[in-house]
Design an enzyme around this catalytic site. Sequence first.
Site, mmCIF file in Angstrom:
data_model
loop_
_atom_site.group_PDB
_atom_site.id
_atom_site.type_symbol
_atom_site.label_atom_id
_atom_site.label_comp_id
_atom_site.label_asym_id
_atom_site.label_seq_id
_atom_site.Cartn_x
_atom_site.Cartn_y
_atom_site.Cartn_z
ATOM 1 N N HIS A 214 28.748 7.183 -25.789
ATOM 2 C CA HIS A 214 27.452 7.882 -25.729
ATOM 3 C C HIS A 214 27.533 9.209 -26.463
ATOM 4 O O HIS A 214 28.629 9.683 -26.791
ATOM 5 C CB HIS A 214 27.011 8.090 -24.277
ATOM 6 C CG HIS A 214 27.974 8.890 -23.442
ATOM 7 N ND1 HIS A 214 28.091 10.252 -23.538
ATOM 8 C CD2 HIS A 214 28.861 8.503 -22.485
ATOM 9 C CE1 HIS A 214 29.001 10.669 -22.670
ATOM 10 N NE2 HIS A 214 29.502 9.623 -22.032
ATOM 11 N N GLU B 299 30.201 17.285 -17.281
ATOM 12 C CA GLU B 299 28.918 17.652 -17.892
ATOM 13 C C GLU B 299 28.451 18.999 -17.370
ATOM 14 O O GLU B 299 28.365 19.215 -16.159
ATOM 15 C CB GLU B 299 27.871 16.582 -17.554
ATOM 16 C CG GLU B 299 26.472 16.926 -18.032
ATOM 17 C CD GLU B 299 25.483 15.776 -17.855
ATOM 18 O OE1 GLU B 299 25.650 14.980 -16.910
ATOM 19 O OE2 GLU B 299 24.539 15.680 -18.663
ATOM 20 N N HIS C 295 16.240 14.258 -20.134
ATOM 21 C CA HIS C 295 16.405 14.152 -21.590
ATOM 22 C C HIS C 295 15.148 14.777 -22.190
ATOM 23 O O HIS C 295 14.157 14.098 -22.438
ATOM 24 C CB HIS C 295 16.575 12.687 -22.020
ATOM 25 C CG HIS C 295 17.814 12.062 -21.422
ATOM 26 N ND1 HIS C 295 17.981 10.713 -21.268
ATOM 27 C CD2 HIS C 295 18.953 12.630 -20.933
ATOM 28 C CE1 HIS C 295 19.172 10.471 -20.718
ATOM 29 N NE2 HIS C 295 19.769 11.630 -20.495
ATOM 30 N N HIS D 133 22.218 16.408 -25.007
ATOM 31 C CA HIS D 133 20.767 16.224 -25.119
ATOM 32 C C HIS D 133 20.129 17.501 -24.617
ATOM 33 O O HIS D 133 20.780 18.311 -23.939
ATOM 34 C CB HIS D 133 20.295 14.997 -24.318
ATOM 35 C CG HIS D 133 20.708 14.988 -22.870
ATOM 36 N ND1 HIS D 133 20.071 15.724 -21.892
ATOM 37 C CD2 HIS D 133 21.724 14.351 -22.233
ATOM 38 C CE1 HIS D 133 20.660 15.514 -20.726
ATOM 39 N NE2 HIS D 133 21.684 14.702 -20.896
ATOM 40 N N ASP E 122 21.552 18.890 -14.742
ATOM 41 C CA ASP E 122 22.226 17.637 -15.117
ATOM 42 C C ASP E 122 23.721 17.939 -15.185
ATOM 43 O O ASP E 122 24.214 18.437 -16.192
ATOM 44 C CB ASP E 122 21.677 17.157 -16.472
ATOM 45 C CG ASP E 122 22.217 15.785 -16.867
ATOM 46 O OD1 ASP E 122 22.860 15.134 -16.016
ATOM 47 O OD2 ASP E 122 21.974 15.367 -18.014
ATOM 48 N N TYR F 288 35.700 6.116 -20.629
ATOM 49 C CA TYR F 288 35.449 5.055 -19.645
ATOM 50 C C TYR F 288 36.283 3.837 -20.031
ATOM 51 O O TYR F 288 36.098 3.281 -21.113
ATOM 52 C CB TYR F 288 33.954 4.684 -19.642
ATOM 53 C CG TYR F 288 33.069 5.904 -19.640
ATOM 54 C CD1 TYR F 288 32.673 6.520 -18.451
ATOM 55 C CD2 TYR F 288 32.653 6.495 -20.851
ATOM 56 C CE1 TYR F 288 31.884 7.657 -18.457
ATOM 57 C CE2 TYR F 288 31.873 7.642 -20.866
ATOM 58 C CZ TYR F 288 31.487 8.226 -19.665
ATOM 59 O OH TYR F 288 30.714 9.358 -19.686
ATOM 60 N N GLU G 288 28.632 16.859 -22.504
ATOM 61 C CA GLU G 288 29.104 15.874 -21.524
ATOM 62 C C GLU G 288 29.926 14.751 -22.141
ATOM 63 O O GLU G 288 29.512 13.598 -22.135
ATOM 64 C CB GLU G 288 27.912 15.288 -20.772
ATOM 65 C CG GLU G 288 26.749 14.830 -21.654
ATOM 66 C CD GLU G 288 25.671 14.084 -20.870
ATOM 67 O OE1 GLU G 288 26.030 13.186 -20.103
ATOM 68 O OE2 GLU G 288 24.488 14.403 -21.034
ATOM 69 N N HIS H 225 25.113 4.798 -16.260
ATOM 70 C CA HIS H 225 23.999 5.196 -15.401
ATOM 71 C C HIS H 225 23.987 4.379 -14.102
ATOM 72 O O HIS H 225 22.931 4.008 -13.591
ATOM 73 C CB HIS H 225 22.657 5.089 -16.143
ATOM 74 C CG HIS H 225 22.472 6.180 -17.148
ATOM 75 N ND1 HIS H 225 21.452 6.189 -18.075
ATOM 76 C CD2 HIS H 225 23.178 7.307 -17.382
ATOM 77 C CE1 HIS H 225 21.551 7.279 -18.834
ATOM 78 N NE2 HIS H 225 22.594 7.970 -18.435
ATOM 79 N N ARG I 133 33.631 11.737 -16.750
ATOM 80 C CA ARG I 133 32.681 12.528 -17.545
ATOM 81 C C ARG I 133 32.667 13.922 -16.935
ATOM 82 O O ARG I 133 32.774 14.073 -15.714
ATOM 83 C CB ARG I 133 31.289 11.889 -17.511
ATOM 84 C CG ARG I 133 30.229 12.672 -18.253
ATOM 85 C CD ARG I 133 29.000 11.820 -18.628
ATOM 86 N NE ARG I 133 28.187 11.385 -17.505
ATOM 87 C CZ ARG I 133 28.112 10.149 -17.071
ATOM 88 N NH1 ARG I 133 28.825 9.191 -17.639
ATOM 89 N NH2 ARG I 133 27.326 9.838 -16.046
ATOM 90 N N ASP J 199 27.294 12.261 -11.175
ATOM 91 C CA ASP J 199 26.373 12.856 -12.153
ATOM 92 C C ASP J 199 25.059 13.059 -11.416
ATOM 93 O O ASP J 199 24.287 12.107 -11.233
ATOM 94 C CB ASP J 199 26.227 11.895 -13.344
ATOM 95 C CG ASP J 199 25.290 12.433 -14.423
ATOM 96 O OD1 ASP J 199 24.564 13.404 -14.163
ATOM 97 O OD2 ASP J 199 25.287 11.854 -15.533
ATOM 98 N N ASP K 90 0.819 -1.214 0.000
ATOM 99 C CA ASP K 90 0.000 0.000 0.000
ATOM 100 C C ASP K 90 0.855 1.268 0.000
ATOM 101 O O ASP K 90 0.413 2.329 0.439
ATOM 102 C CB ASP K 90 -0.987 -0.006 1.182
ATOM 103 C CG ASP K 90 -0.270 -0.081 2.518
ATOM 104 O OD1 ASP K 90 0.969 -0.272 2.511
ATOM 105 O OD2 ASP K 90 -0.932 0.042 3.555
HETATM 106 N N1 GLY Z 1 22.314 12.129 -16.104
HETATM 107 C C1 GLY Z 1 21.990 11.454 -17.294
HETATM 108 C C2 GLY Z 1 22.680 12.037 -18.452
HETATM 109 O O1 GLY Z 1 23.675 12.687 -18.277
HETATM 110 O O2 GLY Z 1 22.249 11.934 -19.554
HETATM 111 MN MN MN Z 2 23.148 14.447 -19.419
HETATM 112 MN MN MN Z 3 24.124 13.583 -16.400
#
Ligand code: GLY
Ligand code: MN
Ligand code: MN
Length: 468
Positions: A385, A436, A396, A389, A313, A417, A413, A285, A434, A302, A73
Amino acid sequence: MRTHHTSDVLQLLLLLCGSTVIATAQTFRYVVHDQDHIPASVHKERRERVLASLPNNTAAVVFSADVRNRQNDVDYEYRQNSDMLYLTGIPTPTATLVLIPKGVTIGQRTVREVVFIRARSQDREQWEGVSMGPREVMEMHGIDTAIVIDSMQKFLDSLVTSIDTLLVTSLPTKSLTVPLAGKNVYANSEIRKWAKEHNPNLVVSQRLSGLVAFREVKDTAELRLMQRAIDISIEGHYAMMRGARPGMKEYELEALMEYHFKRGGAEDVGYASIVGSGYNACILHYSTNRRPTVNGDLVLADCGAEYHGYTADITRTFPMNGKFSREQRLLYDVVLEAQDSGIAASRVGESFREPHNAAKRVIARRLMELGVITKLEQLGKYFMHGTSHYLGLDVHDPGSYGPLKANSVITVEPGIYIPEGSDCDRKWWNIGIRIEDDILITPNGPVNMSGKLVRTADEIEAIVGNAP
Ligand code: GLY
Ligand code: MN
Ligand code: MN
């Protein structure tokens, strides 16, 4: 606290007494404490723009997100659908917005926008919290006409007989797997069946391209909230880096971050915080965040706060002990240089891919120089990647992915890796980096909305572990 269905008990008692249940006039007060929400007039203008973009014989339906059950619940904390937030600001579940460019007559009036929403109930609100009903929606969100949701199905059944296209921006639940029955039920095909029954010629589509285009370009009201989400996130990133001590668990770092999110007034995180140390930094992720850090680890954080629906982000990568190793710093500087060139390419009119192409060129060249790769085709193993975005209500965010437009916000970003076991000298293993930032595209060039956060290796070394 477990849910106790007072209303069922009460109804039963009243039935036994031969009475009917009369909705009590008493309700909890619906109070909004924050004074910096986007004003109803801005939401109204957005709906007007969407209405103006729709052909006359169409209607658009925007659903609220579903309440999602966590277990038994207990439900997950509610997050409204982003299109609904964009067009109305209504935070309450069950609200459904219908936009009808040619208008429909309700009572004596012709209206072009209707919101259906669950009626308020003192009994439910006693347990689940205060929510909006039709009156609050009209008074606080400037919606023309709001009606209790019970009449929605009849309304839609009839509406679709008089239009040729129904646009449904997104569905609260796309599909449902029925256990044991071995069946999946797809909302899309059920909707098409329903549409056929009422109007065999009706086209049902999810392509409300006007709305996507509008959400891509941010207005002043949303840039203000995005900057707030970003500023709060910057505080969190500083606190994490300053408080870092080798041996801390990833979740302790996460706690430092998210403490500042909540403290700054953010309602939530925009996505699960990614705090990856050592080899976990190589998982894009990763959000388990349980590993104890060790001396020598890099940590990739991140994390972005969500403020009034808008999310930041931001990623920073730092050495847990305050000092990059030689290899860590070499690769860090490659990512930094790649990010600089990606940001420089974030200009009005450039193709959406250009920041990515610019970043990729740098990483390819430098990894070849360092001997991490020997052929260009190997680049994808370590940088797998995209670089950018759109950012906004969703991390996103929707957009055209065409040439960059003024007042859109994108992330830049790049990353490298190199998990353990990679086909390169082992001195590079377990390095994941990374960087970003959130970049506002303007006619005068890119503006780094998260630029107040330290970014170079030297700046980061000066901060890590230096809690006051
Ligand atoms: N935090 C997810 C990305 O950087 O796309
Ligand atoms: Mn991002
Ligand atoms: Mn991110």
